[in-house]
Write a protein that holds these residues in place. Structure first.
Motif, PDB file in Angstrom:
ATOM      1  N   THR A  37     -22.016 -12.512   9.437  1.00 11.41           N
ATOM      2  CA  THR A  37     -20.554 -12.583   9.353  1.00 11.41           C
ATOM      3  C   THR A  37     -20.003 -11.534   8.414  1.00 11.41           C
ATOM      4  N   VAL A  55     -18.568 -20.033   5.599  1.00 10.27           N
ATOM      5  CA  VAL A  55     -18.627 -19.094   6.718  1.00 10.27           C
ATOM      6  C   VAL A  55     -17.950 -19.688   7.949  1.00 10.27           C
ATOM      7  N   ASP A  59     -19.651 -17.852  13.686  1.00 16.10           N
ATOM      8  CA  ASP A  59     -20.678 -16.903  13.237  1.00 16.10           C
ATOM      9  C   ASP A  59     -21.976 -17.589  12.852  1.00 16.10           C
ATOM     10  N   ARG A 115     -13.953 -23.253   7.523  1.00 17.31           N
ATOM     11  CA  ARG A 115     -15.266 -22.680   7.236  1.00 17.31           C
ATOM     12  C   ARG A 115     -16.247 -23.730   6.730  1.00 17.31           C
TER      13      ARG A 115
END
Length: 258
Positions: A37, A55, A59, A115
């Motif tokens: 990522t 993240v 990804d 995320r």
């Protein structure tokens, strides 16, 4: 009104904190790349002193299952030690990987854009093309290593084990100053090697020494990372050791201990 930045750091500990990072980030698991990522964040959970990577889900090449998170048990102080990452102080979902238990946490806070906050283990991490150990690099933290002529004396249980006027001071935001001593000025005959090893993202892998009644009372870096090269093989004491600097007891504590 002026702001004491050190005090502010502690005031902000109870909060969920984040920062963007421009670094490309990859993670491997069992030899397979499971994350690649350029859109990661660094996230400090409440009462944690080091960040972890958060993240985007697209990804991340892992099959994760959601579980109820484990709240922090009552009775712990303001700082959480770098273990029990399954404890969480904010709403969200615990994310488990088959065979590994919890490996991530997705806070509900909209600022993170959904995320996933990943544990450090069981992954192997790379920032750009450089391996990273222990935890992500904190963009607001650094170390300075300075030679000094201060008088440092170390005693364990009333017995002097080191004395020098040529220490090396290691300043690591926001930890207490660590005093590293030449081996020639340490009573190594009173210390025995330990099997304990710990890792620091800035200094590398530390080996430990024990004294009678004081296990793992000192550490040294036989092969430090480049920022800590000046303390190679120097000995630093903490915990039950009494470290006096120019006749004044120094702080040898570690955030989150106890």
């Amino acid at each position: 009104m002026a702001i004491d930045l050190h005090a502010q750091w502690f005031r902000d500990l109870p909060e969920l904190r984040y920062a963007s990072t421009p670094k490309r980030l990859r993670a491997d698991l069992d030899g397979r790349t499971v994350l690649d990522t350029r859109d990661a964040m660094l996230v400090w959970e409440p009462r944690r002193v080091v960040p972890f990577y958060a993240v985007p889900v697209p990804d991340l090449d892992l099959e994760l299952t959601e579980h109820d998170p484990v709240p922090v048990p009552e009775g712990f102080g303001p700082v959480l030690a770098p273990h029990h990452l399954e404890w969480h102080d904010v709403p969200g979902r615990s994310l488990h990987l088959d065979g590994h238990g919890e490996v991530g946490f997705r806070p509900d806070d909209p600022a993170l854009g959904g995320r996933v906050l990943l544990h450090w283990e069981p992954f192997a991490w790379i920032e750009e093309d450089e391996p990273v150990v222990a935890h992500p690099h904190d963009p607001y933290k650094r170390i300075d290593v300075l030679r000094s002529d201060r008088h440092v004396r170390v005693a364990i249980g009333g017995v002097a084990v080191a004395e020098t006027s040529r220490p090396t001071a290691l300043f690591e935001t926001p930890l207490p100053v660590r005093w590293y001593l030449p081996r020639e000025d340490v009573r190594l005959d009173l210390l025995t090697p330990s099997q304990t090893r710990t890792q620091c993202a800035y200094k590398g892998t530390a080996s430990y020494l024990s004294a009678e009644g004081a296990p793992d009372v000192a550490w040294f870096y036989p092969d430090p990372l480049h920022d800590a090269a000046p303390v190679r093989d120097l000995v630093c004491f903490w915990g039950p050791a009494e470290v006096s600097v120019d006749g004044v007891l120094a702080d040898t504590s570690m955030p989150g201990e106890g």
